[in-house]
Design a protein around this motif. Structure first.
Motif, short mmCIF file in Angstrom:
data_model
loop_
_atom_site.label_atom_id
_atom_site.label_comp_id
_atom_site.label_asym_id
_atom_site.label_seq_id
_atom_site.Cartn_x
_atom_site.Cartn_y
_atom_site.Cartn_z
N ARG A 1 37.40 60.94 45.73
CA ARG A 1 38.67 60.32 45.35
C ARG A 1 38.56 58.79 45.44
NH1 ARG A 1 42.73 63.34 49.34
NH2 ARG A 1 40.95 62.84 50.70
N MET A 2 39.04 58.13 44.39
CA MET A 2 38.95 56.67 44.35
C MET A 2 39.83 56.05 45.42
SD MET A 2 39.64 54.09 41.15
CE MET A 2 38.28 54.85 40.25
N PRO A 3 39.30 55.10 46.20
CA PRO A 3 40.11 54.47 47.25
C PRO A 3 41.18 53.56 46.67
CG PRO A 3 37.96 53.42 47.11
CD PRO A 3 37.92 54.61 46.20
N THR A 4 42.30 53.49 47.36
CA THR A 4 43.38 52.56 47.03
C THR A 4 43.29 51.38 47.98
OG1 THR A 4 44.80 54.34 46.23
CG2 THR A 4 45.87 52.27 46.84
N LEU A 5 43.29 50.17 47.41
CA LEU A 5 43.01 48.97 48.19
C LEU A 5 44.20 48.02 48.19
CD1 LEU A 5 39.46 48.25 46.71
CD2 LEU A 5 40.04 49.73 48.64
N ASN A 6 44.26 47.19 49.20
CA ASN A 6 45.24 46.11 49.23
C ASN A 6 44.94 45.11 48.12
OD1 ASN A 6 47.04 46.60 51.50
ND2 ASN A 6 45.22 46.37 52.79
N MET B 1 53.24 46.77 44.06
CA MET B 1 52.26 45.77 43.65
C MET B 1 51.34 45.36 44.80
SD MET B 1 52.71 45.05 40.46
CE MET B 1 51.91 43.45 40.29
N ARG B 2 51.60 45.84 45.98
CA ARG B 2 50.79 45.43 47.12
C ARG B 2 49.46 46.15 47.20
NH1 ARG B 2 55.27 45.14 52.02
NH2 ARG B 2 56.59 43.52 51.09
N SER B 3 49.31 47.22 46.48
CA SER B 3 48.06 47.99 46.52
C SER B 3 47.76 48.52 45.13
CB SER B 3 48.17 49.14 47.52
OG SER B 3 49.23 50.02 47.16
N ALA B 4 46.50 48.86 44.91
CA ALA B 4 46.08 49.38 43.61
C ALA B 4 44.75 50.10 43.80
CB ALA B 4 45.92 48.25 42.60
N PRO B 5 44.46 51.08 42.92
CA PRO B 5 43.15 51.73 42.98
C PRO B 5 42.03 50.73 42.68
CG PRO B 5 44.70 52.98 41.64
CD PRO B 5 45.34 51.66 41.92
N LEU B 6 40.83 51.04 43.15
CA LEU B 6 39.68 50.18 42.91
C LEU B 6 39.51 49.89 41.42
CD1 LEU B 6 37.05 48.77 43.75
CD2 LEU B 6 35.93 51.01 43.65
N GLU C 1 41.14 49.24 52.53
CA GLU C 1 41.78 50.46 52.04
C GLU C 1 43.18 50.63 52.60
OE1 GLU C 1 40.61 55.12 51.23
OE2 GLU C 1 39.63 54.04 52.87
N VAL C 2 44.07 51.13 51.75
CA VAL C 2 45.43 51.49 52.15
C VAL C 2 45.45 52.99 52.39
CG1 VAL C 2 47.84 51.56 51.44
CG2 VAL C 2 46.41 49.62 50.80
N THR C 3 45.79 53.39 53.60
CA THR C 3 45.76 54.81 53.94
C THR C 3 47.14 55.44 54.01
OG1 THR C 3 45.72 54.22 56.29
CG2 THR C 3 43.60 54.57 55.21
N LEU D 1 44.85 41.95 47.62
CA LEU D 1 44.82 40.63 48.24
C LEU D 1 44.45 39.57 47.20
CD1 LEU D 1 42.92 41.50 51.55
CD2 LEU D 1 45.39 41.29 51.21
N PRO D 2 45.18 38.46 47.15
CA PRO D 2 44.82 37.41 46.20
C PRO D 2 43.40 36.90 46.39
CG PRO D 2 47.00 37.01 47.14
CD PRO D 2 46.41 38.15 47.90
N GLU D 3 42.93 36.89 47.65
CA GLU D 3 41.56 36.43 47.91
C GLU D 3 40.54 37.32 47.20
OE1 GLU D 3 43.87 36.98 50.16
OE2 GLU D 3 43.82 35.53 51.81
N VAL D 4 40.77 38.63 47.23
CA VAL D 4 39.84 39.56 46.61
C VAL D 4 39.85 39.39 45.09
CG1 VAL D 4 39.33 42.00 46.21
CG2 VAL D 4 40.00 41.22 48.50
N ILE D 5 41.05 39.32 44.52
CA ILE D 5 41.16 39.24 43.05
C ILE D 5 40.54 37.95 42.54
CG2 ILE D 5 42.78 39.10 41.13
CD1 ILE D 5 44.67 40.88 42.80
N HIS D 6 40.88 36.83 43.16
CA HIS D 6 40.35 35.55 42.68
C HIS D 6 38.86 35.43 42.95
CE1 HIS D 6 41.13 31.50 41.14
NE2 HIS D 6 40.17 31.11 41.96
N GLY D 7 38.40 35.91 44.10
CA GLY D 7 36.98 35.85 44.39
C GLY D 7 36.16 36.65 43.39
N LEU D 8 36.58 37.90 43.12
CA LEU D 8 35.88 38.72 42.13
C LEU D 8 35.97 38.09 40.74
CD1 LEU D 8 36.92 42.33 43.20
CD2 LEU D 8 34.71 41.21 43.55
#
Length: 454
Positions: free
Chosen positions: A315-320, A279-284, A439-441, A322-329
């Motif tokens: 290839r679609m990037p996999t991202l962290n 749950m810590r990362s997910a595709p864009l 991005e999660v690498t 982050l609650p900040e990103v989800i709530h901000g978007l």
């Protein structure tokens, strides 16, 4: 368009500010001390002639008032706006009495009229400040014509020329208005920013809890899947068997052991559960869908697209996650849905170095008069009648997303260099990250889920 509707907090001017009594009492003691020292120096060292006894009486009145207040009210008591205004009004009258006895507006200490009004501007309401300012201007005007003269030892009256007296009066009035207005505005902006940041922290804490809850659900489904499936299978077999069949004993033991295992897993998850590494990362794509999901059933069609810019890895990037990103978007999408006519578009683009997410709607666009101020808290627009937004949504989104290294920009479809299709000519909110910041690498090894301790 978008000034986000949020009723989390009222603006400070809508609230009733309260002032600590001890602060005003200490300021009055400081004023009394200054008046006493000034009167003694003027009488003894400068050899000025004035009503020393009456001055001592006026100063003593202020001291007695302070002692009475300290005797009957604790210093940490909070005064209402009205009580605090009366407190400062007493100081204005006491200062006016002192100036009346010592030359009126010819006394340079008439500048002290600025103090009570400025204090009111920093602590009280606009109405109370305007009332004190009006009283102060009236008193200083009366003192210009009505006062006891201030004399030297040889009997000469200290008096300003008429033109200088008018200039001094004008300087005090302008200074009073300017300082009070500046202090009130600065205090108001500080309180607004403080309240807006509190709303941001509250929103982030809520999003963090939801994020952790998602980990709990995923961990529970993952960890409990096998034992629960085993229980279901064995229960089905037992239902087909006779009650006195000897093989049922082994099955019953198995059910018991699996139930014990479920209990142990639940116990290990603790009160908050486990943080699932998946749950810590997910595709864009999934990140955008998660942010938009709460607004998918509000009658507005939400289109999501994602693709690589020219020359970038497809290839679609996999991202962290982050609650900040989800709530901000999510706030940006909510803002677009609030003002859209029928459709909202969320475009995810990436290059080898940059990640871009655009939220576009087919609404009327941002009001031009506030376009350059979007992202400030408690921002209002008079263009949208019947809409009570205060700009907190965009402020929260901007604050949270910038915390992750993003850069936000706002525009209308008709003002950007690359003209969108006609239906997408509404408001545009663009968020840009350096790809490496999200991005999660390395996803080779997830490891075991770990207990959440917070």
């Amino acid at each position: 368009m978008p000034i986000t509707r949020t009723n989390t907090l009222l603006p400070p001017e809508a609230e009733a500010p309260q002032v600590r009594l001890g602060t005003l009492v200490n300021l009055r003691w400081l004023a009394i001390l200054g008046q006493s020292v000034t009167v003694l120096i003027s009488s003894v060292l400068l050899d000025l002639e004035f009503e020393l006894g009456l001055c001592a009486l006026v100063i003593g009145t202020g001291a007695v008032a302070n002692l009475a207040i300290e005797a009957f009210r604790p210093g940490n008591a909070r005064l209402s706006v009205r009580s605090a205004m009366m407190f400062l009004l007493f100081d204005l009258v006491q200062l006016s009495a002192m100036l009346f006895l010592t030359g009126g507006l010819n006394n340079p200490f008439a500048l002290l009229f600025l103090a009570p009004v400025t204090i009111s501007a920093t602590a009280l309401s606009l109405r109370a400040t305007m009332t004190l300012g009006a009283v102060g201007i009236a008193l200083i005007t009366l003192l210009a014509g009505y006062h006891l003269p201030l004399r030297l030892s040889d009997g000469q009256i200290l008096e300003l020329p008429q033109l200088q007296l008018v200039g001094f009066w004008l300087a005090i009035v302008i200074g009073m208005v300017f300082l009070a207005g500046f202090a009130y505005r600065l205090t108001l902006e500080t309180e607004r920013m403080s309240n807006a940041l509190l709303a941001t922290q509250t929103a982030l804490a809520r999003e963090q809890k939801l994020h952790d809850l998602g980990g709990v659900v995923a961990a529970a489904a993952h960890e409990l899947g096998t034992p629960l499936a085993t229980i279901k299978l064995v229960s089905a077999e037992l239902a087909d068997e006779l009650a006195d069949h000897p093989d049922l004993r082994a099955d019953a033991d198995l059910i018991r052991s699996q139930a014990d295992r479920c209990r142990d897993i639940l116990r290990s998850m603790g009160r908050a559960g486990k943080s699932d590494h998946q749950m810590r990362s997910a595709p864009l794509e999934e990140l955008i869908r998660e942010a938009a999901d709460p607004h998918s059933n509000r009658g507005i069609i939400i289109h999501s697209t994602w693709n690589a810019l020219e020359g970038a890895d497809p290839r679609m990037p996999t991202l962290n996650r982050l609650p900040e990103v989800i709530h901000g978007l999510r706030n940006l999408i909510q803002n677009a849905v609030d003002f859209a006519k029928t459709e909202v578009w969320i475009d995810g683009r990436w290059s080898d170095d940059t990640l871009i997410i655009r939220v576009i709607d087919d609404g009327p666009g941002y009001p031009p008069e506030v376009l350059h101020r979007l992202g400030d808290p408690f921002l209002r627009s008079r263009r949208r009648k019947g809409y009570v937004g205060m700009g907190l949504g965009l402020f929260i989104a901007k604050t949270l997303l910038e915390r992750t290294g993003a850069t936000l920009s706002f525009a209308n479809g008709s003002s950007v260099g690359r003209q969108p299709p006609a239906t997408r000519g509404g408001a545009i909110a663009e968020t840009v990250w350096a790809r490496a910041s999200l991005e999660v690498t390395d996803r080779a090894v997830l490891g075991e889920n770990t207990p959440i301790t917070d």
